[in-house]
Design a protein around this motif. Structure first.
Motif, PDB file in Angstrom:
ATOM      1  N   GLY A  27     -93.145 -12.786  17.483  1.00  0.00           N
ATOM      2  CA  GLY A  27     -93.394 -11.362  17.269  1.00  0.00           C
ATOM      3  C   GLY A  27     -94.882 -11.035  17.269  1.00  0.00           C
ATOM      4  O   GLY A  27     -95.331 -10.088  17.929  1.00  0.00           O
ATOM      5  N   ILE A  28     -95.657 -11.809  16.527  1.00  0.00           N
ATOM      6  CA  ILE A  28     -97.105 -11.573  16.464  1.00  0.00           C
ATOM      7  C   ILE A  28     -97.739 -11.859  17.818  1.00  0.00           C
ATOM      8  O   ILE A  28     -98.599 -11.099  18.289  1.00  0.00           O
ATOM      9  CB  ILE A  28     -97.752 -12.417  15.350  1.00  0.00           C
ATOM     10  N   ALA A  29     -97.334 -12.933  18.458  1.00  0.00           N
ATOM     11  CA  ALA A  29     -97.880 -13.263  19.774  1.00  0.00           C
ATOM     12  C   ALA A  29     -97.595 -12.141  20.777  1.00  0.00           C
ATOM     13  O   ALA A  29     -98.462 -11.785  21.576  1.00  0.00           O
ATOM     14  CB  ALA A  29     -97.305 -14.588  20.271  1.00  0.00           C
ATOM     15  N   ALA A  30     -96.409 -11.555  20.713  1.00  0.00           N
ATOM     16  CA  ALA A  30     -96.061 -10.450  21.614  1.00  0.00           C
ATOM     17  C   ALA A  30     -96.903  -9.216  21.318  1.00  0.00           C
ATOM     18  O   ALA A  30     -97.356  -8.529  22.248  1.00  0.00           O
ATOM     19  CB  ALA A  30     -94.571 -10.119  21.499  1.00  0.00           C
ATOM     20  N   MET A  31     -97.140  -8.924  20.039  1.00  0.00           N
ATOM     21  CA  MET A  31     -97.989  -7.783  19.682  1.00  0.00           C
ATOM     22  C   MET A  31     -99.422  -7.999  20.162  1.00  0.00           C
ATOM     23  O   MET A  31    -100.067  -7.080  20.665  1.00  0.00           O
ATOM     24  CB  MET A  31     -97.969  -7.539  18.169  1.00  0.00           C
ATOM     25  N   ARG A  32     -99.924  -9.214  20.019  1.00  0.00           N
ATOM     26  CA  ARG A  32    -101.281  -9.520  20.487  1.00  0.00           C
ATOM     27  C   ARG A  32    -101.389  -9.317  21.994  1.00  0.00           C
ATOM     28  O   ARG A  32    -102.348  -8.724  22.481  1.00  0.00           O
ATOM     29  CB  ARG A  32    -101.651 -10.964  20.135  1.00  0.00           C
ATOM     30  N   TYR A  69    -110.234 -15.706  20.292  1.00  0.00           N
ATOM     31  CA  TYR A  69    -110.165 -16.875  19.395  1.00  0.00           C
ATOM     32  C   TYR A  69    -111.293 -16.856  18.399  1.00  0.00           C
ATOM     33  O   TYR A  69    -112.455 -16.831  18.798  1.00  0.00           O
ATOM     34  CB  TYR A  69    -110.220 -18.178  20.187  1.00  0.00           C
ATOM     35  N   PRO A  70    -110.989 -16.913  17.143  1.00  0.00           N
ATOM     36  CA  PRO A  70    -109.673 -16.625  16.600  1.00  0.00           C
ATOM     37  C   PRO A  70    -109.376 -15.141  16.773  1.00  0.00           C
ATOM     38  O   PRO A  70    -110.286 -14.307  16.678  1.00  0.00           O
ATOM     39  CB  PRO A  70    -109.787 -17.005  15.128  1.00  0.00           C
ATOM     40  N   PHE A  71    -108.149 -14.843  17.036  1.00  0.00           N
ATOM     41  CA  PHE A  71    -107.766 -13.491  17.412  1.00  0.00           C
ATOM     42  C   PHE A  71    -108.173 -12.478  16.356  1.00  0.00           C
ATOM     43  O   PHE A  71    -107.874 -12.617  15.177  1.00  0.00           O
ATOM     44  CB  PHE A  71    -106.253 -13.398  17.622  1.00  0.00           C
ATOM     45  N   HIS A  72    -108.887 -11.441  16.800  1.00  0.00           N
ATOM     46  CA  HIS A  72    -109.140 -10.251  15.991  1.00  0.00           C
ATOM     47  C   HIS A  72    -109.621  -9.135  16.903  1.00  0.00           C
ATOM     48  O   HIS A  72    -110.067  -9.369  18.026  1.00  0.00           O
ATOM     49  CB  HIS A  72    -110.110 -10.511  14.835  1.00  0.00           C
ATOM     50  N   ILE A  86    -110.133  -5.840  12.778  1.00  0.00           N
ATOM     51  CA  ILE A  86    -108.702  -5.938  12.495  1.00  0.00           C
ATOM     52  C   ILE A  86    -108.331  -7.409  12.594  1.00  0.00           C
ATOM     53  O   ILE A  86    -108.336  -7.987  13.683  1.00  0.00           O
ATOM     54  CB  ILE A  86    -107.859  -5.119  13.499  1.00  0.00           C
ATOM     55  N   ARG A  87    -108.036  -7.989  11.462  1.00  0.00           N
ATOM     56  CA  ARG A  87    -107.624  -9.392  11.417  1.00  0.00           C
ATOM     57  C   ARG A  87    -106.141  -9.440  11.059  1.00  0.00           C
ATOM     58  O   ARG A  87    -105.476  -8.422  10.951  1.00  0.00           O
ATOM     59  CB  ARG A  87    -108.479 -10.156  10.420  1.00  0.00           C
TER      60      ARG A  87
END
Length: 124
Positions: A27-32, A69-72, A86-87
């Protein structure tokens, strides 16, 4: 490899762990991925707390770019000197807000007004 080492050193272990936890959650990967494909750029809305702790923006719209990386996400507001990060702790709220019908409509209106302005149109 050196850039990856520097990113890891500067970001801290908590953000690195959260990055990989997010990548392993479908779910989080899809939102990213959705954010990278559809939201990155202009007309992104965020009414959360900016870096300096005081939101000066009246519209809460700005430009967003994503650090993978790291995603934000980083938002630079259109009408103020504020910027927000936004983290993982606020990412789901940010995503839900920017995909809500109300914000999608505001984004569409802003884009139409920008097109009219670009072509020299006048609104009476």
């Amino acid at each position: 490899l050196l850039a990856l080492k520097d990113a890891t050193t500067c970001s801290g272990i908590v953000n690195i762990k959260n990055h990989w936890l997010g990548e392993s959650d479908r779910g989080i990967a899809a939102m990213r991925l959705y954010c990278r494909k559809h939201l990155e750029g202009v007309d992104v809305y965020w009414n959360g707390t900016p870096r300096d702790g005081c939101l000066d923006s009246k519209t809460c719209f700005g430009k967003m770019y994503i650090i993978p990386y790291p995603f934000h996400c980083v938002i630079v507001y259109d009408d103020a000197d504020d910027e927000a990060f936004i983290r993982d702790d606020t990412f789901a709220s940010f995503f839900k807000l920017n995909t809500s019908p109300e914000i999608v409509q505001k984004r569409t209106t802003r884009q139409k007004l920008r097109c009219i302005s670009h072509w020299g149109g006048k609104i009476h």
